[in-house]
Design an enzyme around this catalytic site. Structure first.
Site, PDB file in Angstrom:
ATOM      1  N   GLU A  32       3.983  -5.124   7.782  1.00 32.11           N
ATOM      2  CA  GLU A  32       3.089  -4.098   8.336  1.00 32.11           C
ATOM      3  C   GLU A  32       3.338  -3.834   9.815  1.00 32.11           C
ATOM      4  O   GLU A  32       3.245  -2.698  10.287  1.00 32.11           O
ATOM      5  CB  GLU A  32       1.622  -4.498   8.128  1.00 32.11           C
ATOM      6  N   GLY A  87       0.798  -5.058   1.117  1.00 30.48           N
ATOM      7  CA  GLY A  87      -0.241  -5.282   0.111  1.00 30.48           C
ATOM      8  C   GLY A  87       0.341  -5.935  -1.136  1.00 30.48           C
ATOM      9  O   GLY A  87      -0.358  -6.657  -1.852  1.00 30.48           O
ATOM     10  N   ALA A 138       0.842  -1.198   0.000  1.00 31.02           N
ATOM     11  CA  ALA A 138       0.000   0.000   0.000  1.00 31.02           C
ATOM     12  C   ALA A 138       0.877   1.249   0.000  1.00 31.02           C
ATOM     13  O   ALA A 138       2.004   1.223   0.505  1.00 31.02           O
ATOM     14  CB  ALA A 138      -0.889  -0.005   1.239  1.00 31.02           C
ATOM     15  N   GLU A 164      -0.099  -9.374  -0.204  1.00 34.75           N
ATOM     16  CA  GLU A 164      -1.499  -9.772   0.004  1.00 34.75           C
ATOM     17  C   GLU A 164      -2.231  -9.952  -1.326  1.00 34.75           C
ATOM     18  O   GLU A 164      -3.072 -10.839  -1.463  1.00 34.75           O
ATOM     19  CB  GLU A 164      -2.208  -8.711   0.859  1.00 34.75           C
TER      20      GLU A 164
HETATM   21  N1  3HC Z   1       4.444   3.547   0.278  1.00 35.78           N
HETATM   22  C1  3HC Z   1       4.896   4.772  -0.084  1.00 35.78           C
HETATM   23  N2  3HC Z   1       6.186   5.030  -0.354  1.00 35.78           N
HETATM   24  C2  3HC Z   1       7.051   4.017  -0.259  1.00 35.78           C
HETATM   25  C3  3HC Z   1       6.654   2.721   0.117  1.00 35.78           C
HETATM   26  C4  3HC Z   1       5.285   2.498   0.383  1.00 35.78           C
HETATM   27  N3  3HC Z   1       4.807   1.299   0.708  1.00 35.78           N
HETATM   28  N4  3HC Z   1       7.745   1.928   0.142  1.00 35.78           N
HETATM   29  C5  3HC Z   1       8.783   2.690  -0.210  1.00 35.78           C
HETATM   30  N5  3HC Z   1       8.364   3.960  -0.465  1.00 35.78           N
HETATM   31  C6  3HC Z   1       9.169   5.091  -0.932  1.00 35.78           C
HETATM   32  C7  3HC Z   1      10.235   5.463   0.067  1.00 35.78           C
HETATM   33  O1  3HC Z   1       9.738   6.385   0.998  1.00 35.78           O
HETATM   34  C8  3HC Z   1      11.295   6.051  -0.833  1.00 35.78           C
HETATM   35  O2  3HC Z   1      10.870   7.351  -1.147  1.00 35.78           O
HETATM   36  P1  3HC Z   1      11.951   8.525  -1.332  1.00 35.78           P
HETATM   37  O3  3HC Z   1      12.844   8.076  -2.435  1.00 35.78           O
HETATM   38  O4  3HC Z   1      11.113   9.700  -1.631  1.00 35.78           O
HETATM   39  O5  3HC Z   1      12.670   8.614  -0.026  1.00 35.78           O
HETATM   40  C9  3HC Z   1      11.183   5.232  -2.120  1.00 35.78           C
HETATM   41  O6  3HC Z   1       9.890   4.649  -2.083  1.00 35.78           O
HETATM   42  C10 3HC Z   1      12.225   4.125  -2.237  1.00 35.78           C
HETATM   43  O7  3HC Z   1      12.156   3.339  -1.054  1.00 35.78           O
HETATM   44  P2  3HC Z   1      13.437   2.780  -0.329  1.00 35.78           P
HETATM   45  O8  3HC Z   1      14.508   3.803  -0.348  1.00 35.78           O
HETATM   46  O9  3HC Z   1      13.009   2.237   0.963  1.00 35.78           O
HETATM   47  O10 3HC Z   1      13.863   1.613  -1.331  1.00 35.78           O
HETATM   48  P3  3HC Z   1      14.642   0.297  -0.988  1.00 35.78           P
HETATM   49  O11 3HC Z   1      14.925  -0.355  -2.287  1.00 35.78           O
HETATM   50  O12 3HC Z   1      15.769   0.574  -0.067  1.00 35.78           O
HETATM   51  O13 3HC Z   1      13.637  -0.620  -0.160  1.00 35.78           O
HETATM   52  C11 3HC Z   1      11.543  -1.691   0.302  1.00 35.78           C
HETATM   53  C12 3HC Z   1      12.519  -1.161  -0.772  1.00 35.78           C
HETATM   54  C13 3HC Z   1      12.194  -2.874   1.046  1.00 35.78           C
HETATM   55  C14 3HC Z   1      10.298  -2.135  -0.374  1.00 35.78           C
HETATM   56  C15 3HC Z   1      11.262  -0.565   1.330  1.00 35.78           C
HETATM   57  O14 3HC Z   1      10.914   0.603   0.616  1.00 35.78           O
HETATM   58  C16 3HC Z   1      10.144  -0.852   2.273  1.00 35.78           C
HETATM   59  O15 3HC Z   1      10.362  -1.547   3.239  1.00 35.78           O
HETATM   60  N6  3HC Z   1       8.953  -0.288   2.019  1.00 35.78           N
HETATM   61  C17 3HC Z   1       7.809  -0.416   2.880  1.00 35.78           C
HETATM   62  C18 3HC Z   1       7.261  -1.814   2.831  1.00 35.78           C
HETATM   63  C19 3HC Z   1       6.055  -1.910   3.735  1.00 35.78           C
HETATM   64  O16 3HC Z   1       6.117  -1.720   4.919  1.00 35.78           O
HETATM   65  N7  3HC Z   1       4.903  -2.228   3.121  1.00 35.78           N
HETATM   66  C20 3HC Z   1       3.684  -2.316   3.822  1.00 35.78           C
HETATM   67  C21 3HC Z   1       2.879  -1.106   3.491  1.00 35.78           C
HETATM   68  S1  3HC Z   1       1.398  -1.062   4.426  1.00 35.78           S
HETATM   69  C22 3HC Z   1       0.358  -2.084   3.569  1.00 35.78           C
HETATM   70  O17 3HC Z   1       0.706  -2.654   2.561  1.00 35.78           O
HETATM   71  C23 3HC Z   1      -1.017  -2.126   4.138  1.00 35.78           C
HETATM   72  C24 3HC Z   1      -1.787  -3.299   3.665  1.00 35.78           C
HETATM   73  O18 3HC Z   1      -1.628  -4.368   4.528  1.00 35.78           O
HETATM   74  C25 3HC Z   1      -3.232  -2.935   3.591  1.00 35.78           C
END
Ligand code: 3HC
Ligand code: NAI
Length: 704
Positions: free
Chosen positions: A127, A104, A63, A107
């Site tokens: 998450e 997501g 997400a 998921e």
């Molecule tokens: N939403 C919005 N922005 C995101 C994002 C996300 N899920 N994941 C990464 N970004 C953004 C970062 O903020 C960063 O932005 P910036 O360049 O402006 O600083 C850019 O994308 C690149 O991210 P990273 O520098 O972190 O890239 P990496 O390659 O180092 O890492 C990753 C990739 C492992 C996927 C890492 O970005 C990460 O852990 N992301 C979050 C993953 C996460 O927690 N997902 C769950 C989201 S909540 C969800 O899905 C709810 C659902 O259950 C309903």
């Protein structure tokens, strides 16, 4: 912006490509595009199945977290709506995964009818690290596919697994072999599903849940297992409840329960704090004067000078990241001692089952001990970690200047000396930087990157890059006495000491700080680090100590009594042989009471609230000065410093986020009150006053 979703045909298979750089977050335009592509394919009689895959370096990071605060996450099609559309599709949907598929982004695949992945793809539900539960069916479908215990492990730890493990567990149906094309394999799988007429859905599986119903104690046992690690956090427990619901309730009820829990967690202060930390980590990489085009040196060989407490740990950081490192010492005995310590540290990790004996040997093989100072000349980076002595450091940097390659980074691990003064003895101050590791250096994740007046953007950029490679969170700060981290620690520790002179006892203060969420209080920490170490630092700082940094004499008296902390079985507390559990000691209480008498202080009952506010607000106040003086670029950097350097509870977002959450005006008013009663060292910082007056927050503060 290009279209985030594309639709192509390969025979009777509709291939849907998600393309939403940089991480294919499932934001509203992407969700809308995917919904429409699926709907168009369903209407098209020539399309019999779908493959969903992504362009770019990963399948999806899940997400779009930025939508959480804007309400856009709730706009139709929401992720759960889209996922239901996929699962209910009468035409099979196969997903093709590469890179990363998390949140997501995992998921959605769980609801597809088959999953194909490139080996090495990272798949999981992180998450919980954002203070939420998976909110689009992850807690309901994952246990059905891989079993309850593996699902609990994955969801509650938040750690992704690789595709090979996911394949073993039954999450991934097919791994792509070397030389095969991911999308082609997925198309073949889709064609096979069409041929067989099968439409397998995770929601229909019950076999693995039935096994768990036979062991109702499983959930309590799991809660007990995570109790220490998860202390204070709400989300891990909410995740367990959701998986429990998967086992105990019909699918749709479980799904509704998960959604409710997700929505509740998403609006909690803990989740806001943890999301703040997520973005803070990324923000910290943006440094004044350093851009994406700034050249950086890729570090292939490192050298560490001094193999004592810090040098040994720093060498391990390089070896752990696969970077060869030379360590030098002034004499053989010290080198042997240092290497023995390193070997002992690795052996302890092997004994705990966290490292294989083979990996230990290969890491040790990367560390080359030598007495030959000149041999560091071929290193890309040299980190000096010798005694904290300016004359010695100047001598070392003069010698380094004579032998290092022109582009080599010359770093000092000094914890308090002036990096500019050290840099000034070289002919290339732009190559000099402070790399302040925290003890134990191989464990603590903070790396304070101290930017000297002349440090070049290339060196900073390389240092930031290096910090990620060695698994650290790098935070850039400027030069000042004690830099940002320790500078903020002093007033915190100072207040703890004054509070015991006024009437509190170490055990009360440590309890309050522990209950707030720190791993230990200031006195337990002192005993762990060694009261002799603190004493030496105080002696060294005495001539330059600012008046407002007065400290209580009790610590010196304990040192004089030979109470050095855990290492001598006695410090602020007493310790039983072989135990690290602090036991209050009447001898210390007598000393404290006597000191209060000598100072003419009438001891009083001190509330837990006062303890918390005196200690925490004093450090926030110092943080405000650090910002105002331009030592740090943003408040969230200070949050990272405290979370990764001192164990400030992540679910409270760090001290500056905490100050915002309790209200900067409240912090200011409290500091003003303390200042009137206790004097100089609690004087509100000008920035704190300004923000309170203007109704501002640390989060919104930017340097003028
Ligand atoms: N939403 C919005 N922005 C995101 C994002 C996300 N899920 N994941 C990464 N970004 C953004 C970062 O903020 C960063 O932005 P910036 O360049 O402006 O600083 C850019 O994308 C690149 O991210 P990273 O520098 O972190 O890239 P990496 O390659 O180092 O890492 C990753 C990739 C492992 C996927 C890492 O970005 C990460 O852990 N992301 C979050 C993953 C996460 O927690 N997902 C769950 C989201 S909540 C969800 O899905 C709810 C659902 O259950 C309903
Ligand atoms: P230490 O005393 O454990 O180790 C210093 C080592 O340097 C000794 O083994 C000594 O033999 C060696 N050494 C001295 N002169 C040398 C020379 N000319 N060439 C090569 N080696 C030489 O000290 P520690 O604690 O490791 O501190 C090192 C540096 O790290 C200091 O600048 C200190 O301020 C800083 N630091 C210390 C932290 C801590 O918690 N101990 C935390 C962060 C920084």
């Amino acid at each position: 912006m290009s279209d985030p979703v594309r639709f192509d045909r390969r025979g009777a298979v509709g291939v849907i490509t998600l393309d939403n750089p940089p991480v294919n977050a499932l934001s509203l335009p992407l969700r809308t595009g995917l919904r429409d592509a699926l709907a168009a394919g369903l209407d098209d009689p020539e399309i019999e199945a779908f493959v969903i895959h992504s362009a770019g370096r990963m399948f999806s990071a899940g997400a779009d977290i930025r939508e959480f605060d804007t309400g856009v996450a709730g706009e139709s099609p929401t992720l759960p709506e889209l996922i239901a559309q996929i699962e209910d599709s009468p035409k099979p949907v196969v997903v093709a995964l590469h890179g990363t598929a998390v949140g997501g982004g995992c998921e959605l695949p769980l609801a597809c009818h088959a999953r194909v992945a490139v080996p090495g793809t990272r798949i999981g539900l992180p998450e919980v690290t954002l203070g939420i539960v998976p909110g689009a069916g992850g807690t309901q479908r994952l246990p059905r596919l891989i079993g309850v215990l593996p699902a609990l492990e994955a969801i509650v730890s938040g750690k992704p697994m690789d595709a090979e493990r996911a394949h073993e567990l039954g999450l991934v149906d097919e791994l792509v072999m070397d030389g095969q094309d991911l999308v082609e394999v997925a198309v073949e799988v889709a064609e096979r599903l069409v041929e067989s007429g099968a439409l397998p859905k995770a929601r229909d599986r019950d076999d693995l849940l039935a096994e768990a119903r036979e062991q109702p104690e499983l959930f309590e046992q799991f809660r007990a297992k995570i109790a220490r690690r998860a202390r204070g956090f709400e989300a891990p427990y909410a995740c367990i409840e959701c998986v429990e619901a998967a086992v105990q309730r019909p699918f749709d009820e479980g799904l509704a329960f998960e959604r409710e829990t997700f929505v509740r967690c998403r609006s909690s202060l803990q989740s806001k704090a943890q999301r703040h930390v997520f973005f803070a980590e990324r923000e910290a990489r943006r440094v004044r004067g350093v851009g994406p085009d700034t050249a950086k040196l890729t570090i292939q060989r490192a050298a560490v000078l001094g193999c004592g407490t810090m040098g040994g740990g720093i060498a391990m950081c390089f070896a752990n990241a696969g970077i060869p490192v030379r360590v030098t010492e002034s004499e053989q005995a010290a080198l042997d001692r240092g290497m023995e310590k390193i070997r002992g540290n690795y052996a302890a990790t092997v004994a705990k089952g966290r490292l294989s004996a083979e990996d230990m040997e290969s890491r040790l093989a990367l560390i080359e001990p030598t007495l030959d100072f000149d041999s560091v000349s071929d290193a890309d980076i040299v980190i000096e970690a010798v005694f904290e002595d300016m004359a010695l450091k100047k001598d070392i940097f003069t010698r380094l200047d004579a032998i290092c390659r022109p582009d080599a980074i010359m770093a000092t691990n000094t914890s308090s000396l002036d990096v500019d003064e050290i840099a000034a003895v070289t002919s290339r101050p732009e190559q000099v930087v402070g790399l302040h590791f925290f003890s134990p250096a191989n464990v603590m994740r903070l790396l304070e990157i101290v930017r000297g007046e002349r440090t070049s953007p290339e060196v900073l950029s390389s240092a930031l890059d290096l910090s990620r490679r060695i698994g650290k969170v790098g935070v850039v700060v400027g030069v000042c006495d004690a830099f940002a981290a320790n500078r903020m620690l002093y007033p915190y520790a100072q207040q703890a000491q004054f509070l015991i002179e006024e009437g509190a006892l170490p055990e009360q203060i440590d309890r309050v700080i522990y209950e707030f969420g720190f791993p230990m209080g200031p006195f337990g920490l002192g005993d762990l680090a060694g009261l002799d170490v603190g004493w030496r630092v105080r002696q060294h700082r005495e001539p330059t100590r600012p008046k407002h940094l007065r400290y209580s004499s009790i610590a010196d008296r304990l040192y004089e009594m030979g109470r050095y902390g855990q290492k001598t079985g006695k410090g602020w507390f007493r310790y039983e042989e072989g135990s690290r559990a602090p036991i209050p000691d009447p001898e210390v209480e007598q000393l404290i009471v006597r000191t209060s008498e000598e100072l003419g202080i009438e001891r009083r009952d001190i509330s837990d609230e006062e303890i918390l506010e005196r200690c925490l607000f004093a450090l926030v106040n110092e943080g405000a000065r650090v910002l105002d003086e331009g030592i740090s670029e943003r408040a969230s950097d200070l949050d990272l410093i405290w979370i990764y350097g001192y164990g400030f509870p992540r679910y409270r977002g760090g001290p500056m986020f905490y100050a915002d959450s309790v209200g900067v005006d409240h912090v200011y008013a409290t500091m003003q009150r303390f200042h009137e009663v206790h004097g100089d060292w609690l004087e509100p910082a000008p920035l704190l006053e300004r923000l309170a007056r203007e109704g501002g927050t640390f989060a919104d503060w930017t340097p003028s």
